[in-house]
Design an enzyme around this catalytic site. Structure first.
Site, mmCIF file in Angstrom:
data_model
loop_
_atom_site.group_PDB
_atom_site.id
_atom_site.type_symbol
_atom_site.label_atom_id
_atom_site.label_comp_id
_atom_site.label_asym_id
_atom_site.label_seq_id
_atom_site.Cartn_x
_atom_site.Cartn_y
_atom_site.Cartn_z
ATOM 1 N N GLU A 113 0.949 -1.131 0.102
ATOM 2 C CA GLU A 113 0.096 0.025 0.024
ATOM 3 C C GLU A 113 1.029 1.183 0.056
ATOM 4 O O GLU A 113 1.897 1.417 0.754
ATOM 5 C CB GLU A 113 -0.582 -0.071 1.329
ATOM 6 C CG GLU A 113 -2.135 0.779 1.174
ATOM 7 C CD GLU A 113 -3.309 0.484 2.375
ATOM 8 O OE1 GLU A 113 -3.412 -0.636 2.533
ATOM 9 O OE2 GLU A 113 -3.373 1.363 2.844
ATOM 10 N N ASP A 128 -0.163 5.056 0.702
ATOM 11 C CA ASP A 128 -1.487 6.046 0.907
ATOM 12 C C ASP A 128 -0.818 7.530 0.967
ATOM 13 O O ASP A 128 -0.190 8.059 1.558
ATOM 14 C CB ASP A 128 -1.929 5.958 2.379
ATOM 15 C CG ASP A 128 -2.141 4.129 2.471
ATOM 16 O OD1 ASP A 128 -2.631 3.776 1.304
ATOM 17 O OD2 ASP A 128 -1.857 3.823 3.601
ATOM 18 N N GLU A 149 -3.676 10.034 2.684
ATOM 19 C CA GLU A 149 -4.867 10.060 3.384
ATOM 20 C C GLU A 149 -5.067 11.472 3.982
ATOM 21 O O GLU A 149 -4.133 12.105 4.671
ATOM 22 C CB GLU A 149 -4.907 9.125 4.403
ATOM 23 C CG GLU A 149 -5.208 7.647 4.055
ATOM 24 C CD GLU A 149 -4.948 6.701 5.107
ATOM 25 O OE1 GLU A 149 -5.786 5.737 5.238
ATOM 26 O OE2 GLU A 149 -4.101 6.842 5.808
ATOM 27 N N GLN A 176 -2.157 12.654 5.893
ATOM 28 C CA GLN A 176 -1.196 11.669 6.312
ATOM 29 C C GLN A 176 -0.747 10.806 5.062
ATOM 30 O O GLN A 176 -1.523 10.668 4.288
ATOM 31 C CB GLN A 176 -2.015 10.708 7.111
ATOM 32 C CG GLN A 176 -1.402 9.603 7.526
ATOM 33 C CD GLN A 176 -2.063 8.708 8.716
ATOM 34 O OE1 GLN A 176 -2.213 9.236 9.842
ATOM 35 N NE2 GLN A 176 -2.503 7.682 8.474
ATOM 36 N N THR A 177 0.709 10.688 5.073
ATOM 37 C CA THR A 177 1.054 9.677 3.994
ATOM 38 C C THR A 177 1.565 8.313 4.963
ATOM 39 O O THR A 177 2.153 8.269 6.196
ATOM 40 C CB THR A 177 2.246 10.159 3.531
ATOM 41 O OG1 THR A 177 3.499 10.454 4.388
ATOM 42 C CG2 THR A 177 1.750 11.374 2.648
ATOM 43 N N ASN A 178 1.600 7.161 4.205
ATOM 44 C CA ASN A 178 2.190 6.047 4.744
ATOM 45 C C ASN A 178 2.408 4.774 3.593
ATOM 46 O O ASN A 178 1.885 5.021 2.666
ATOM 47 C CB ASN A 178 0.903 5.306 5.702
ATOM 48 C CG ASN A 178 1.490 4.099 6.539
ATOM 49 O OD1 ASN A 178 2.715 3.937 6.755
ATOM 50 N ND2 ASN A 178 0.593 3.620 7.016
ATOM 51 N N GLY A 217 3.738 0.385 10.712
ATOM 52 C CA GLY A 217 2.959 1.562 10.178
ATOM 53 C C GLY A 217 4.428 2.479 9.861
ATOM 54 O O GLY A 217 5.207 2.602 10.862
ATOM 55 N N ARG A 218 4.339 3.315 8.950
ATOM 56 C CA ARG A 218 5.312 4.250 8.745
ATOM 57 C C ARG A 218 4.671 5.773 8.520
ATOM 58 O O ARG A 218 5.064 6.335 7.433
ATOM 59 C CB ARG A 218 6.339 3.996 7.664
ATOM 60 C CG ARG A 218 7.143 2.965 7.932
ATOM 61 C CD ARG A 218 8.105 2.473 6.537
ATOM 62 N NE ARG A 218 9.269 1.682 7.042
ATOM 63 C CZ ARG A 218 9.401 0.533 7.185
ATOM 64 N NH1 ARG A 218 8.361 -0.266 7.362
ATOM 65 N NH2 ARG A 218 10.627 -0.069 7.541
ATOM 66 N N GLU A 219 3.829 5.809 9.251
ATOM 67 C CA GLU A 219 2.939 7.422 9.065
ATOM 68 C C GLU A 219 3.672 8.445 9.363
ATOM 69 O O GLU A 219 4.472 8.620 10.333
ATOM 70 C CB GLU A 219 1.593 7.283 10.165
ATOM 71 C CG GLU A 219 0.397 6.067 9.794
ATOM 72 C CD GLU A 219 0.944 4.954 10.539
ATOM 73 O OE1 GLU A 219 1.933 4.669 10.855
ATOM 74 O OE2 GLU A 219 0.164 3.874 10.501
ATOM 75 N N TRP A 274 -11.297 6.730 14.334
ATOM 76 C CA TRP A 274 -9.772 7.194 14.560
ATOM 77 C C TRP A 274 -9.449 8.254 13.645
ATOM 78 O O TRP A 274 -8.290 9.040 14.256
ATOM 79 C CB TRP A 274 -8.957 5.876 13.884
ATOM 80 C CG TRP A 274 -9.000 5.650 12.555
ATOM 81 C CD1 TRP A 274 -9.842 4.991 11.758
ATOM 82 C CD2 TRP A 274 -7.876 6.136 11.464
ATOM 83 N NE1 TRP A 274 -9.770 5.073 10.568
ATOM 84 C CE2 TRP A 274 -8.495 5.786 10.270
ATOM 85 C CE3 TRP A 274 -6.883 6.996 11.616
ATOM 86 C CZ2 TRP A 274 -7.803 6.067 9.117
ATOM 87 C CZ3 TRP A 274 -6.304 7.496 10.287
ATOM 88 C CH2 TRP A 274 -6.583 7.032 9.126
ATOM 89 N N GLY A 331 -7.707 10.813 17.097
ATOM 90 C CA GLY A 331 -8.020 9.273 17.501
ATOM 91 C C GLY A 331 -9.412 8.895 17.790
ATOM 92 O O GLY A 331 -9.879 8.135 18.571
#
Ligand SMILES: *[C@@H]1O[C@H](CO)[C@@H](O)[C@H](O)[C@H]1NC(C)=O
Length: 330
Positions: free
Chosen positions: A107, A109, A111, A124-126, A136-138, A202, A206
């Protein structure tokens, strides 16, 4: 004289190359590149055939998917996000192969996380590779503009050795493939997706703020589709093209000027990075280069709560569907 002209020509070609401009890349009509994924009439193709609205209301969100699978390429869309109160609303522009590889999906992303009134959207990128959804590498960022006011271009460049995220042709994040990443670097063909959905649990602080359907429908507008990659046969998974199409308008890396812009963006607008999240990673992942000043600066932002929701693509869709049922039974 001839040499002078040639010199100018070469200089101009060089400037086009390093500017990372995609203006000359062909944009596709929606029907030529994409198909509807879900959402009934919450997806609307405009008369020009080149723009699409997807919306979220109490019944459903909506989304579309590229007709082709791609191994590497340059993928872009202009997006205008819904305005006003958008807490809990998630708009995603991403690549995934979760439908083909349940346990080992990849994936990439972008977002967009809605916010309460008077607070801007965050991006957000990941990435995930080979089903590594527990790693996760958010990263999250603010923006230097209000993304609900106008269309802005969001781009993913994916090559064998790196992934670069761009906003309006400014690179905001570069992920270099390292040996230590192993299978975590996306390496199998993926489709492009765009979706709008209810991320109440979320998305905003959150899950503190839920989608408020009093303000529905939430409409995200997409245009200027660029799908410039190597299409892959979905059955054999072998490339239909011998080599990825090359274009002078697809950047191959980050020029020194672009790098300066990226660094100044990140200094100002980066609000969260997995590299600095000691709650999730006692020891930062190997590719992280820790800057103590940056650690201090990032502590000033709200801590982000992750977890609770499985981030797997197809689960996400299932979850959207069960939400839809929940919503209609209320
Ligand atoms: C992908 O994950 C599987 C198991 O989850 C593992 O056996 C395989 O070696 C991984 N592939 C790569 C390229 O890391």
């Amino acid at each position: 004289m001839v040499n002078f002209r040639l010199g100018i020509f070469i200089l101009c070609s060089f400037l086009v190359l390093v500017s990372g401009s995609s203006k000359k890349l062909q944009t596709l009509p929606f029907d030529e590149g994409y198909s509807q994924l879900f959402g009934h009439d919450n997806l609307m193709v405009l008369e020009d055939g080149k723009s699409v609205h997807i919306s979220l209301d109490e019944r459903t969100g909506a989304g579309f998917v590229s007709q082709d699978l791609y191994l590497h390429g340059y993928f872009s869309a202009s997006i205008k996000l819904p305005a006003d109160y958008t807490a809990g609303v998630v708009v995603a522009f991403y690549m995934s192969n979760g439908d083909m590889f349940e346990k080992s999906h990849d994936e990439i992303d972008f977002e967009f996380l809605g916010n309460i009134r008077a607070k801007n959207w965050r991006i957000q990128t990941n990435i995930y590779g080979n089903g590594s959804t527990n790693v996760g590498r958010e990263e999250r960022y603010g923006l230097w503009f209000d993304p609900s006011e106008d269309f802005h271009q969001y781009t993913i460049l994916w090559t064998e050795s790196q992934i670069i995220f761009y906003v309006d042709n400014i690179p905001i994040r570069e992920i270099k493939r390292t040996k230590a990443m192993g299978g975590d670097f996306p390496s199998k063909p993926m489709s492009l997706y765009a979706t709008i959905w209810d991320g109440s649990s979320w998305a905003t602080n959150g899950g503190k703020y839920k989608v408020n359907y009093k303000y529905a429908p939430y409409v995200a507008k997409f245009s200027d589709f660029v799908l410039h990659g190597c299409a892959v046969d979905p059955i054999e998974l072998s490339p239909k093209c011998d080599t990825a199409p090359k274009s002078a308008f697809v950047p191959t890396g980050i020029s020194p000027d672009q790098r300066r812009k990226m660094e100044s963006f990140r200094k100002k607008y980066l609000q969260y990075s997995y590299c600095y999240d000691r709650t999730r990673y006692n020891v930062p992942l190997s590719e992280c280069v820790i800057d103590p000043k940056e650690a201090d600066r990032l502590q000033g932002f709200d801590p982000v709560t992750f977890g609770g929701v499985q981030r797997h693509h197809s689960k996400r869709r299932r979850q959207r569907q069960s939400r839809r049922e929940d919503a209609s039974s209320e």
